[in-house]
Enzyme design. Structure first.
Site, PDB file in Angstrom:
ATOM      1  N   LEU A 124      33.558 -44.834  42.726  1.00 22.56           N
ATOM      2  CA  LEU A 124      33.473 -43.512  42.117  1.00 22.56           C
ATOM      3  C   LEU A 124      33.587 -43.566  40.599  1.00 22.56           C
ATOM      4  O   LEU A 124      32.977 -42.778  39.894  1.00 22.56           O
ATOM      5  CB  LEU A 124      34.578 -42.602  42.671  1.00 22.56           C
ATOM      6  CG  LEU A 124      34.516 -42.313  44.179  1.00 22.56           C
ATOM      7  CD1 LEU A 124      35.750 -41.555  44.610  1.00 22.56           C
ATOM      8  CD2 LEU A 124      33.261 -41.522  44.524  1.00 22.56           C
ATOM      9  N   GLY A 125      34.387 -44.480  40.085  1.00 21.16           N
ATOM     10  CA  GLY A 125      34.574 -44.563  38.642  1.00 21.16           C
ATOM     11  C   GLY A 125      35.555 -45.645  38.272  1.00 21.16           C
ATOM     12  O   GLY A 125      36.164 -46.279  39.132  1.00 21.16           O
ATOM     13  N   ARG A 126      35.685 -45.875  36.973  1.00 21.51           N
ATOM     14  CA  ARG A 126      36.600 -46.877  36.448  1.00 21.51           C
ATOM     15  C   ARG A 126      37.586 -46.214  35.502  1.00 21.51           C
ATOM     16  O   ARG A 126      37.229 -45.299  34.761  1.00 21.51           O
ATOM     17  CB  ARG A 126      35.840 -47.975  35.706  1.00 21.51           C
ATOM     18  CG  ARG A 126      35.122 -48.951  36.618  1.00 21.51           C
ATOM     19  CD  ARG A 126      34.815 -50.235  35.853  1.00 21.51           C
ATOM     20  NE  ARG A 126      34.173 -51.218  36.720  1.00 21.51           N
ATOM     21  CZ  ARG A 126      32.874 -51.456  36.748  1.00 21.51           C
ATOM     22  NH1 ARG A 126      32.073 -50.759  35.965  1.00 21.51           N
ATOM     23  NH2 ARG A 126      32.374 -52.364  37.542  1.00 21.51           N
ATOM     24  N   GLY A 127      38.810 -46.699  35.516  1.00 21.00           N
ATOM     25  CA  GLY A 127      39.830 -46.194  34.615  1.00 21.00           C
ATOM     26  C   GLY A 127      40.444 -47.337  33.826  1.00 21.00           C
ATOM     27  O   GLY A 127      39.916 -48.451  33.782  1.00 21.00           O
ATOM     28  N   PHE A 166      43.101 -49.110  34.311  1.00 19.25           N
ATOM     29  CA  PHE A 166      43.704 -50.226  35.026  1.00 19.25           C
ATOM     30  C   PHE A 166      42.906 -50.695  36.243  1.00 19.25           C
ATOM     31  O   PHE A 166      43.323 -51.607  36.937  1.00 19.25           O
ATOM     32  CB  PHE A 166      45.125 -49.850  35.477  1.00 19.25           C
ATOM     33  CG  PHE A 166      46.000 -49.387  34.352  1.00 19.25           C
ATOM     34  CD1 PHE A 166      46.045 -50.088  33.168  1.00 19.25           C
ATOM     35  CD2 PHE A 166      46.747 -48.239  34.482  1.00 19.25           C
ATOM     36  CE1 PHE A 166      46.853 -49.661  32.121  1.00 19.25           C
ATOM     37  CE2 PHE A 166      47.554 -47.799  33.443  1.00 19.25           C
ATOM     38  CZ  PHE A 166      47.606 -48.524  32.257  1.00 19.25           C
ATOM     39  N   GLY A 167      41.800 -50.076  36.561  1.00 17.39           N
ATOM     40  CA  GLY A 167      41.061 -50.503  37.740  1.00 17.39           C
ATOM     41  C   GLY A 167      39.987 -49.510  38.120  1.00 17.39           C
ATOM     42  O   GLY A 167      39.473 -48.768  37.284  1.00 17.39           O
ATOM     43  N   GLU A 168      39.653 -49.484  39.425  1.00 20.68           N
ATOM     44  CA  GLU A 168      38.550 -48.676  39.914  1.00 20.68           C
ATOM     45  C   GLU A 168      39.025 -47.696  40.971  1.00 20.68           C
ATOM     46  O   GLU A 168      40.057 -47.896  41.610  1.00 20.68           O
ATOM     47  CB  GLU A 168      37.467 -49.574  40.518  1.00 20.68           C
ATOM     48  CG  GLU A 168      36.832 -50.519  39.533  1.00 20.68           C
ATOM     49  CD  GLU A 168      35.897 -51.507  40.205  1.00 20.68           C
ATOM     50  OE1 GLU A 168      35.020 -52.026  39.509  1.00 20.68           O
ATOM     51  OE2 GLU A 168      36.071 -51.758  41.414  1.00 20.68           O
ATOM     52  N   ALA A 169      38.240 -46.647  41.167  1.00 23.90           N
ATOM     53  CA  ALA A 169      38.442 -45.713  42.271  1.00 23.90           C
ATOM     54  C   ALA A 169      37.248 -45.854  43.204  1.00 23.90           C
ATOM     55  O   ALA A 169      36.104 -45.713  42.780  1.00 23.90           O
ATOM     56  CB  ALA A 169      38.564 -44.280  41.767  1.00 23.90           C
ATOM     57  N   ASP A 215      49.376 -34.603  31.549  1.00 23.45           N
ATOM     58  CA  ASP A 215      47.962 -34.945  31.361  1.00 23.45           C
ATOM     59  C   ASP A 215      47.058 -33.960  32.109  1.00 23.45           C
ATOM     60  O   ASP A 215      46.104 -34.366  32.770  1.00 23.45           O
ATOM     61  CB  ASP A 215      47.694 -36.375  31.806  1.00 23.45           C
ATOM     62  CG  ASP A 215      46.399 -36.939  31.219  1.00 23.45           C
ATOM     63  OD1 ASP A 215      45.930 -36.380  30.205  1.00 23.45           O
ATOM     64  OD2 ASP A 215      45.861 -37.913  31.763  1.00 23.45           O
TER      65      ASP A 215
END
Length: 956
Positions: free
Chosen positions: A47-50, A52-55, A165
């Protein structure tokens, strides 16, 4: 592996094998062993990257629900970042609210932490605002969003948590506009409402003035961020915007927002509330409860609350009860492909677009069109007609074009489609909210909409009749529709010829009419044929109505005992207008029933195929083309295989077996069987016996035939690994091999995904599809030896348990026991280390002592300490040696006991398997040497195939 874990492992093996029973996979894999429960997951897409990692989106197969795994790469984290990750898990686990992303579990694999979260299929509020393209939201929609956001923030504030946030990217939506607040990586727990935080965190656009000035802040900082979000919803613009962070902070502190809210569209009370939330003085900002007590919210608060509760109850969520400290996650990477054939297409046609997020979940065929529901609940339709014939609305695209490639039904955008059913020239579908939409030809009144709408409905329309009657399932015949409600009631409408509607008449009806169900019958599913209907009860019995030509409904009754009529005589039933028991099927417990145009096939609870009806093309699969009055049970043609899926078309039948084979037989004209014409005879193939199609093994999640068309989902397992779940800590499990990986799935190597935000949660979308990169599994020793491992994880990793992937399930039990016995030496390794430790303790404390006497106890040197040495040190050494000696003695004694148990179990298993072999040989008509006895026909009995000491299809 500790001794206690070793004992548990042995006990689990004993519980699985000691009873001499084999549990069929068909019954489900609810437990890994006596204690652990398997949860099966299939990765769908990234779904996406942040930061610290991926979803990644996963499908949990137990309940067919979608979840998000938020992956955190622990190797790249500092100790502070690691604490933040655990802080998010801690906060998520204590929050439970309809407008907050739900936490289900977390897992550990290699050096990655996976947090399992609720999936929102409608994207996020940032995308929703951008999709408006300048068109302002109505005030009703703004109040709906405001109420949900304020409810979520109120809940976390009552729990003493400051989100820190809140932004449009962290506010997720479902397709029904239900809001879920997520991403708590920066959240902080405050002791009271008067506590203050100091750390400067959050997204700059939503920072409060006190944050920009470096002052202390509290819950009112979240209220500021919430005000910024609602301001964006009202104006479709950022509340504060600037070209650099310094200018942005200046504008925030000065309260210089980008524009004013349009007072001509929105009420003054709503605008005032937003500006109050954006007050420079935190003390002047309202609390969440004060926001919810606003008159324009409180006047309809109960209605809004009921709406939230209803939408949540309609969502298909994972069952929380399945998650426990002993859960095991089995992650299986699979590839799914959609093929269709027939209507002049002699070879299966692959649809390349159904992959990733568009992975197929459910398929259905009509007379001239196909429909596919994806795992993300979107509906695609397309046509297969010759000469470009016009459609009559059955594709739902708003026109009469015959689209040759799958196209999403845009008018259903925002609706989560659960099931689709196709008639001859119309389509029906059901949403996750149990609502029903229909489109296509209304010639027989099949669309079921009140009022005169014409004969062609080109776009989906909601059936208002079922808005207050939640629908469980729908089935369509050529010209009629039957619906099963969640309450168990049945409604039908459309063409009533031959009584196919079950309404005690042959009249046509253009609106839903309730069908009378026999007293005591609980209907579990409905299945419509071309001009008849089957009703399957929860007890596995079959009721039917409609045209019984060729006995395709199984309503003919056998009469025996008549004079001058040798054998069984059948009383023919032409048709039935009410729900009538199919007595010829009464001795079976039917699991699945699939009506065709002139015949029917069913699968019973034992996985056997039952056919009845016309046999002109050999579609009954009984080796001939003769007429057969009764029902035929097909076992031999499949070698005793268990069948899982079946569908019937115009004179042909297709089935799928549990061991991933696909068979077809009957009329092969116009490509019905996916086979080219037989060139040797100059004609099309019409096999009267099941014959396998597709050369390689495929699992079939769904299959549908109608007329001369077939559509099928075929799935291959690419890889699998096992991860141990632990709700209170982190532990690791490995797959079948230490180097188990996720393999790439039909994606170009090196493709990357860009994301607008560094945070992860819910549904951050990729700009392009993403592959699953290989992730080698590493041992616990490597992990604990890594100096970069966070301190809070080190102890957990040292205690990590490896859970081996089960080997080939077809292995005989003695072989499995042999493979297990290779691991029983682990306690000996621990014993050796204990001895070495004891010797080291004794030797280093004897430098200042005189050895008086020595002996050996359990292989350890026993030492008396001289009085000339250090008495305190000597006493401590003696105590340590004594403790180690006791531990070693206890280990050896328990290992001897376990070895004895294993030997006894091995002998018992050998005895059981010998009995099984003798029993199977007797069933197959063989003597003890495996040769067929002369008094039995080869294969007579259970239909087993003998291969030495193993039997295909045997179940113990």
């Amino acid at each position: 592996m500790s001794l206690e874990e070793y004992e548990r492992h042995f006990d689990s093996l004993n519980s699985e094998l000691g009873g001499g029973s084999v549990v069929s996979e068909r019954s489900g894999s609810g437990t890994f062993n006596g204690e652990e429960e398997k949860l099966h997951y299939i990765p769908i897409r990234i779904l996406g990257r942040g930061a610290f990692g991926e979803a990644t989106l996963y499908r949990r197969t137990e309940d067919n629900s979608l979840v998000v795994w938020k992956e955190v790469d622990l190797k790249s984290l500092t100790e502070k970042e690691s604490r933040d990750v655990m802080n998010e898990i801690s906060i998520l686990s204590m929050l439970e609210h309809n407008n907050i992303i739900a936490y289900f579990n977390h897992f550990m694999d290699n050096k990655s932490l996976f947090i399992e979260l609720e999936y929102c299929n409608g994207g996020n509020l940032y995308d929703k605002i951008n999709q408006q393209k300048g068109q302002l939201f109505s005030e009703e929609v703004v109040i709906w969003y405001l109420y949900q956001i304020a409810s979520a923030v109120s809940h976390i504030h009552k729990a003493g948590i400051l989100h820190r946030d809140i932004k449009t990217l962290n506010i997720f939506l479902t397709k029904t506009d239900l809001i879920k607040l997520g991403d708590y990586g920066l959240a902080k727990k405050l002791d009271s409402e008067f506590s203050m935080a100091e750390t400067c965190v959050g997204t700059p656009y939503y920072m409060s003035p006190e944050l920009c000035q470096g002052a202390k802040y509290n819950f009112k900082s979240d209220i500021w961020a919430m005000g910024c979000v609602i301001f964006e919803v009202l104006t479709l613009k950022r509340t504060f915007d600037a070209t650099n962070p310094l200018n942005l902070c200046v504008k925030i502190v000065q309260g210089n927002w980008t524009m004013e809210v349009n007072s001509d569209i929105y009420s003054s009370a709503l605008i005032k509330l937003v500006y109050d939330c954006l007050d420079q003085d935190p003390a002047n900002r309202p609390t969440t409860e004060q926001v919810l007590d606003q008159p324009f919210i409180s006047c309809c608060r109960q209605e809004l609350d009921d709406r939230v509760a209803l939408l949540n109850s309609a969502m298909k969520k994972p069952k929380l009860s399945t998650v426990s400290d002993t859960s095991v996650a089995v992650v299986t990477t699979r590839s799914r492909e959609v093929y269709f054939w027939g209507g002049g297409k002699y070879t299966p046609q692959k649809m390349d677009m159904f992959k990733g997020g568009s992975c197929p979940q459910h398929v259905c065929a009509g007379e001239s069109h196909f429909a596919v529901v994806t795992v993300e609940k979107e509906l695609y339709t397309w046509a297969n007609v010759q000469g470009g014939a016009k459609m009559v609305g059955q594709l739902g695209h708003g026109d009469q074009a015959s689209y040759r490639q799958p196209k999403k039904v845009e008018k259903l955008q925002g609706k989560a489609i659960r099931q689709v059913a196709c008639g001859a020239d119309f389509t029906a579908c059901i949403t996750d909210e149990d609502q029903m939409y229909m489109f296509g030809s209304d010639y027989y009144g099949c669309i079921g909409v009140e009022g005169e709408l014409g004969t062609e409905i080109l776009e989906p329309v909601l059936l208002e009749f079922f808005e207050e009657r939640p629908v469980r399932q729908v089935s369509c015949g050529d010209n009629h529709v039957v619906v099963l409600l969640q309450s168990g009631e049945i409604y039908s409408w459309g063409c009533g010829e031959y009584g196919r509607l079950g309404l005690e008449c042959e009249d046509d009806f253009s609106s839903p009419m309730q069908v009378e169900i026999p007293k005591g019958a609980a209907i579990s599913s409905v299945s419509c044929g071309s001009d008849g209907t089957f009703f399957l009860t929860e007890a596995g019995k079959v009721l039917a109505c409609g045209n019984n030509e060729f006995n395709k409904l199984g309503l003919n009754q056998g009469i025996s005992g008549l004079k001058n009529h040798p054998g069984e005589v059948f009383q023919n039933v032409l048709y039935a207008t009410t729900l009538t028991v199919a007595k010829q099927l009464s001795r079976f417990k039917i699991h699945t029933i699939a009506p065709g145009k002139t015949h029917t096939a069913a699968i019973d609870g034992r996985g056997r195929l039952i056919t009845f009806g016309c046999n002109n093309y050999g579609q009954l699969g009984v080796k001939d083309f003769k007429k057969h009055q009764g029902v035929q049970v097909l076992v031999g043609p499949f070698g005793g295989k268990i069948l899982t899926k079946v569908s019937c078309g115009d004179g042909f039948t297709i089935v799928a077996t549990e061991d991933n084979q696909i068979f077809a037989w009957g009329n092969g004209g116009n490509g019905r069987l996916g086979m080219p014409p037989d060139k040797r005879f100059g004609s099309e193939v019409c096999p009267a016996m099941p014959r396998p199609i597709f050369g390689s093994l495929h699992h079939v999640p769904d299959l549908s035939c109608r007329g001369w068309h077939t559509i099928i989902i075929m799935e291959k397992v690419l890889n699998s690994k096992t991860i141990r779940s632990n709700s209170s800590g982190l532990s690791i499990g490995v797959g079948q091999e230490a180097s188990a990986t996720f393999v790439e799935m039909d994606i170009e190597p090196g493709s990357e995904t860009e994301c607008r935000d560094r945070g992860l949660g819910g549904t951050l979308e990729d700009n392009r599809e993403e592959c699953f990169l290989e992730t080698p599994m590493m041992s616990a020793a490597n992990q604990t030896g890594d100096s970069s491992c966070p301190l809070w994880l080190r102890q957990e990793l040292e205690d990590a348990e490896f859970i081996p992937m089960p080997e080939d399930c077809d292995l005989p039990i003695p072989d499995q026991l042999a493979s297990f016995s290779e691991s029983i030496t682990l306690p000996y390794g621990e014993l050796k280390e204990l001895k070495a430790a004891a010797a080291a303790v004794g030797s280093r404390n004897c430098l200042s002592t005189k050895r008086m006497t020595s002996g050996k106890v359990n292989g350890l040197e026993e030492t008396n300490i001289c009085s000339k040495g250090d008495p305190v040190r000597c006493c401590r050494a003696s105590t340590e040696v004594a403790q180690l000696r006791e531990t070693v003695a206890r280990q050896e004694k328990r290992i001897q006991t376990l070895e004895k148990k294993i030997d006894e179990q091995r002998k018992e298993n050998e005895r059981l398997w010998a009995a099984v072999n003798r029993s199977a040989l007797q069933e197959t008509g063989c003597d003890n040497n495996g040769n067929h006895r002369s008094d039995r026909t080869p294969g007579e009995g259970a239909g087993f195939t003998h291969h030495g000491s193993r039997f295909a299809g045997a179940s113990v």
